[in-house]
Design an enzyme around this catalytic site. Structure first.
Site, PDB file in Angstrom:
ATOM      1  N   GLY A  31      38.972  12.903  70.937  1.00  0.00           N
ATOM      2  CA  GLY A  31      39.127  13.177  69.802  1.00  0.00           C
ATOM      3  C   GLY A  31      37.775  13.581  69.147  1.00  0.00           C
ATOM      4  O   GLY A  31      37.054  13.848  69.650  1.00  0.00           O
ATOM      5  N   ASN A  32      37.893  13.387  67.880  1.00  0.00           N
ATOM      6  CA  ASN A  32      36.561  14.143  66.987  1.00  0.00           C
ATOM      7  C   ASN A  32      36.573  15.382  67.166  1.00  0.00           C
ATOM      8  O   ASN A  32      35.222  15.837  67.762  1.00  0.00           O
ATOM      9  CB  ASN A  32      35.572  13.010  67.053  1.00  0.00           C
ATOM     10  CG  ASN A  32      34.335  13.501  66.122  1.00  0.00           C
ATOM     11  OD1 ASN A  32      33.218  13.912  66.367  1.00  0.00           O
ATOM     12  ND2 ASN A  32      34.739  13.639  64.706  1.00  0.00           N
ATOM     13  N   HIS A  37      36.139  21.795  71.740  1.00  0.00           N
ATOM     14  CA  HIS A  37      37.364  21.547  72.356  1.00  0.00           C
ATOM     15  C   HIS A  37      38.455  22.594  72.170  1.00  0.00           C
ATOM     16  O   HIS A  37      39.135  22.856  73.142  1.00  0.00           O
ATOM     17  CB  HIS A  37      37.730  20.231  71.453  1.00  0.00           C
ATOM     18  CG  HIS A  37      37.237  18.849  71.681  1.00  0.00           C
ATOM     19  ND1 HIS A  37      36.127  18.381  70.613  1.00  0.00           N
ATOM     20  CD2 HIS A  37      37.067  18.145  72.818  1.00  0.00           C
ATOM     21  CE1 HIS A  37      35.674  17.419  71.107  1.00  0.00           C
ATOM     22  NE2 HIS A  37      36.035  17.247  72.574  1.00  0.00           N
ATOM     23  N   GLN A  61      34.739   3.776  79.905  1.00  0.00           N
ATOM     24  CA  GLN A  61      33.514   4.436  79.837  1.00  0.00           C
ATOM     25  C   GLN A  61      32.318   4.263  79.419  1.00  0.00           C
ATOM     26  O   GLN A  61      31.475   4.762  79.366  1.00  0.00           O
ATOM     27  CB  GLN A  61      34.164   5.959  80.028  1.00  0.00           C
ATOM     28  CG  GLN A  61      34.499   6.558  78.839  1.00  0.00           C
ATOM     29  CD  GLN A  61      34.934   7.950  78.887  1.00  0.00           C
ATOM     30  OE1 GLN A  61      36.047   8.017  79.245  1.00  0.00           O
ATOM     31  NE2 GLN A  61      34.226   8.753  78.543  1.00  0.00           N
ATOM     32  N   GLY A 149      35.251  20.820  80.159  1.00  0.00           N
ATOM     33  CA  GLY A 149      34.202  21.461  79.724  1.00  0.00           C
ATOM     34  C   GLY A 149      32.979  21.360  80.940  1.00  0.00           C
ATOM     35  O   GLY A 149      32.914  20.469  81.407  1.00  0.00           O
ATOM     36  N   ASP A 152      29.998  18.892  80.600  1.00  0.00           N
ATOM     37  CA  ASP A 152      29.941  17.455  81.212  1.00  0.00           C
ATOM     38  C   ASP A 152      29.799  17.856  82.536  1.00  0.00           C
ATOM     39  O   ASP A 152      31.065  17.543  83.405  1.00  0.00           O
ATOM     40  CB  ASP A 152      30.856  16.606  80.829  1.00  0.00           C
ATOM     41  CG  ASP A 152      30.808  16.527  79.369  1.00  0.00           C
ATOM     42  OD1 ASP A 152      29.715  15.974  78.816  1.00  0.00           O
ATOM     43  OD2 ASP A 152      31.777  16.524  78.439  1.00  0.00           O
ATOM     44  N   VAL A 178      30.342  25.571  75.000  1.00  0.00           N
ATOM     45  CA  VAL A 178      30.271  26.265  73.435  1.00  0.00           C
ATOM     46  C   VAL A 178      28.898  25.829  72.930  1.00  0.00           C
ATOM     47  O   VAL A 178      28.694  24.674  72.604  1.00  0.00           O
ATOM     48  CB  VAL A 178      31.451  26.123  72.551  1.00  0.00           C
ATOM     49  CG1 VAL A 178      31.437  26.775  71.359  1.00  0.00           C
ATOM     50  CG2 VAL A 178      32.843  26.536  73.201  1.00  0.00           C
TER      51      VAL A 178
HETATM   52  O1  PAF Z   1      34.889  14.292  78.246  1.00  0.00           O
HETATM   53  C1  PAF Z   1      35.485  13.332  77.417  1.00  0.00           C
HETATM   54  O2  PAF Z   1      35.922  13.733  76.274  1.00  0.00           O
HETATM   55  C2  PAF Z   1      36.204  12.108  78.158  1.00  0.00           C
HETATM   56  O3  PAF Z   1      34.984  11.693  79.173  1.00  0.00           O
HETATM   57  C3  PAF Z   1      37.573  12.333  78.758  1.00  0.00           C
HETATM   58  C4  PAF Z   1      37.570  13.318  79.935  1.00  0.00           C
HETATM   59  C5  PAF Z   1      38.436  12.661  77.911  1.00  0.00           C
HETATM   60  C6  PAF Z   1      37.841  10.759  79.684  1.00  0.00           C
HETATM   61  O4  PAF Z   1      37.886   9.936  78.702  1.00  0.00           O
END
Ligand code: PAF
Length: 282
Positions: A31-32, A37, A61, A149, A152, A178
Site C-alpha cells: 500500500g501507500n 506502483h 518482513q 519492481g 527491490d 521509477v
Molecule cells: O515490495 C513490497 O512491497 C513487499 O516486499 C511485498 C512484495 C508486497 C511483500 O510484502
C-alpha cells in the site's frame, strides 16, 4: 473495482475469470501507493485480462526495531489509485487472515543463500518474511503473471528463485525503477527523510551511475566498491554496502561476468533506502 478481505472471496472471483479463459495478472504491495506502483500496475494490465492487487503490510518482513507499526497506511487513497488504474480486484486482508496461527508460528518459506546476502545481512529474517508472504499470496490469487519492481532487485531475484524451486506456475515480470527528476528512486520510505536528507539523497543514484560508467570502462570491482562507499560518505551519507554483483544470482562478480548489478543501501535518521543499477558489459 471490488475490494475483498477474505481468501475465499479472492478465490471465488479468480476461479470465475480463469474458467472463462481469462489471464490474471497480480501486483502484491504494502500500500501507500505512488507512481512507482502505478508503473507496476500498468505493466500488469498489459499482461493479463484481469488485474488483482493486494495491499498488506506484512509483519513477518519487519525486524523488531523496524517501522511496522508506523509504516504509512493509506487504504482509501490506495483504493482510489487502484480503481483509476483499472484494477478489477483489491485484496486487503487483516493480519489474521494471512497468519491465523500468528506470523511467528506458521509455516515459512526460505530461499537459502540469497536471503542472507547484502540486505539480508542487515535485516535478518526480512527476506524470509517476503518469500513466505509472496508464496502465500501466489497460492491465494493463483495468478498467471505477477509484477515486481527492479528497485527491490534482491527481492526480485529471491522471488524468481522461489518460483523456480517450488515449480510455481506464475511468470515473474520485472518493472523498471521509477525515479524523481533528480534521480532518487521512488519509495514509500522517502517521506521519512528530512528536508536536508532529501537534498542529499540524489547522490545515491549519481554514485551508482558513476560506478556503472566505470564498470563499462573495465575498472576492477574492488576499486568501484571502495570508491562508491567513499563517494557516498563524501556526500554526507551512511552506506551499509555498495556492491558489484552478478545479476543472475547476486554472487560476487567474476572478472568475465557480463550481466552485472551494483547495489547499495544507505541509512538516514529515520529511513534506510536501497537502490541499484544494472548493466551489460561488452
Ligand atoms: O515490495 C513490497 O512491497 C513487499 O516486499 C511485498 C512484495 C508486497 C511483500 O510484502
Amino acid at each position: 473495482m471490488e475490494t475483498v478481505t477474505t481468501i475465499a472471496a479472492v478465490r471465488e472471483r479468480v476461479r470465475a475469470w480463469q474458467s472463462a479463459g481469462q489471464r490474471v495478472a497480480f501486483v502484491p504491495t504494502m500500500g501507500n501507493l505512488h507512481a512507482g506502483h502505478v508503473s507496476l500496475i500498468e505493466l500488469a494490465r498489459q499482461r493479463g485480462d484481469r488485474f488483482v492487487a493486494s495491499i498488506f503490510v506484512n509483519p513477518m518482513q519487519f525486524g523488531p526495531n523496524e517501522d511496522f507499526a508506523h509504516y504509512p497506511r493509506t487504504p482509501r487513497e490506495d483504493e482510489r489509485m487502484l480503481a483509476a488504474a483499472g484494477c478489477d480486484l483489491m485484496f486487503m486482508p487483516e493480519v489474521t487472515e494471512i497468519y491465523p496461527q500468528g506470523s511467528e508460528r506458521g509455516t515459512r518459506v526460505e530461499v537459502p543463500g540469497l536471503s542472507r546476502l547484502l540486505d539480508g545481512e542487515y535485516r535478518p529474517g526480512h527476506f524470509e518474511g517476503v518469500s513466505t508472504v509472496v508464496a502465500k499470496l501466489f497460492h491465494i490469487v493463483q495468478p498467471q503473471v505477477a509484477v515486481f519492481g527492479e528497485k527491490d532487485f534482491q527481492q526480485l531475484t529471491i522471488i524468481r528463485r522461489m518460483v523456480a524451486d517450488l515449480c510455481m506456475p506464475v511468470q515473474i515480470v520485472a518493472a523498471p525503477t521509477v525515479r524523481d527528476a533528480d534521480g532518487l528512486a521512488l519509495s514509500s520510505r522517502n517521506q521519512y527523510l528530512t528536508a536536508g536528507e532529501r537534498a542529499q539523497a540524489p547522490a545515491i543514484y549519481a554514485t551508482l551511475q558513476a560506478a556503472a560508467r566505470r564498470l563499462g570502462g573495465g575498472a576492477d570491482f574492488t576499486s568501484i566498491e571502495r570508491d562508491g562507499v567513499r563517494a557516498l560518505e563524501a556526500a554526507g551519507l551512511r552506506p551499509d554496502y555498495f556492491a558489484v554483483r552478478q545479476s543472475a544470482d547476486l554472487a560476487p562478480a567474476n572478472v568475465g561476468a557480463r550481466e552485472l548489478v551494483v547495489l547499495c543501501a544507505v541509512r538516514f535518521s529515520k529511513a534506510r533506502l536501497i537502490d541499484n543499477i544494472s548493466m551489460t558489459r561488452a
